[in-house]
Design an enzyme around this catalytic site. Sequence first.
Site, PDB file in Angstrom:
ATOM      1  N   CYS A  64      39.547  40.907  40.855  1.00  7.96           N
ATOM      2  CA  CYS A  64      40.216  40.939  39.403  1.00  7.96           C
ATOM      3  C   CYS A  64      39.001  40.973  38.552  1.00  7.96           C
ATOM      4  CB  CYS A  64      40.975  39.633  39.216  1.00  7.96           C
ATOM      5  SG  CYS A  64      42.174  39.544  40.738  1.00  7.96           S
ATOM      6  N   CYS A  65      39.255  41.473  37.367  1.00  8.40           N
ATOM      7  CA  CYS A  65      38.588  41.207  36.109  1.00  8.40           C
ATOM      8  C   CYS A  65      39.515  41.623  34.847  1.00  8.40           C
ATOM      9  CB  CYS A  65      37.237  42.005  35.976  1.00  8.40           C
ATOM     10  SG  CYS A  65      37.598  43.950  35.834  1.00  8.40           S
ATOM     11  N   TRP A  66      39.356  41.480  33.980  1.00  6.65           N
ATOM     12  CA  TRP A  66      39.964  41.647  32.522  1.00  6.65           C
ATOM     13  C   TRP A  66      41.093  42.850  32.529  1.00  6.65           C
ATOM     14  CZ3 TRP A  66      41.931  37.780  29.963  1.00  6.65           C
ATOM     15  CH2 TRP A  66      42.683  38.020  28.982  1.00  6.65           C
ATOM     16  N   GLY A  68      40.502  45.086  35.104  1.00  8.17           N
ATOM     17  CA  GLY A  68      40.566  45.489  36.772  1.00  8.17           C
ATOM     18  C   GLY A  68      39.733  46.626  36.918  1.00  8.17           C
ATOM     19  N   LEU A 108      43.431  41.053  35.006  1.00 11.65           N
ATOM     20  CA  LEU A 108      43.793  39.569  34.604  1.00 11.65           C
ATOM     21  C   LEU A 108      44.635  39.524  33.315  1.00 11.65           C
ATOM     22  CD1 LEU A 108      40.409  37.903  35.510  1.00 11.65           C
ATOM     23  CD2 LEU A 108      42.828  37.627  36.516  1.00 11.65           C
TER      24      LEU A 108
END
Length: 151
Positions: A64-66, A68, A108
């Site tokens: 996951c990251c801000w 994706g 996220l």
Amino acid sequence: MRISVSSDMDEPVARALLGQLRDRGHEVMTYGALSPGGDPQWASCSEAAAREVAAGSADQAVVCCWTGTGASIAANKVRGVRAALCTDAYTADGARRWNDANVLALSLRLTSEPLLKEILDAWFAAEASADAEDRENVARVNRLDDTRTTP
């Protein structure tokens, strides 16, 4: 199933992800902001989670990251990983079915808790297609790993 999970931020949806996976009976290994003392940089923690899949010490991973996007790019740099950025259940189903994806990438920012549940339901319900054309496409992608040069 043993699943490695990474996130560059300790966001509510990342915490919900951990809860959902554990509630489904999965063993979860955490990386990045979800692991005390872990490197929270998206490239680093996504790579770490993906390497667990490549090494066979995890069956799958969720990165996951801000958006994706960065998490999926980093995970896909690991030999043997087929990471798919999924923003809905239909894409998650197709990624598992047609692409035999072994890493789920999530945003996220865009993933709500109800949507997370839908995506995970689809991801875990789908199986890799046995269709010859689908298998050949996955094999072709796997062969791309063989053409990579090591820096």
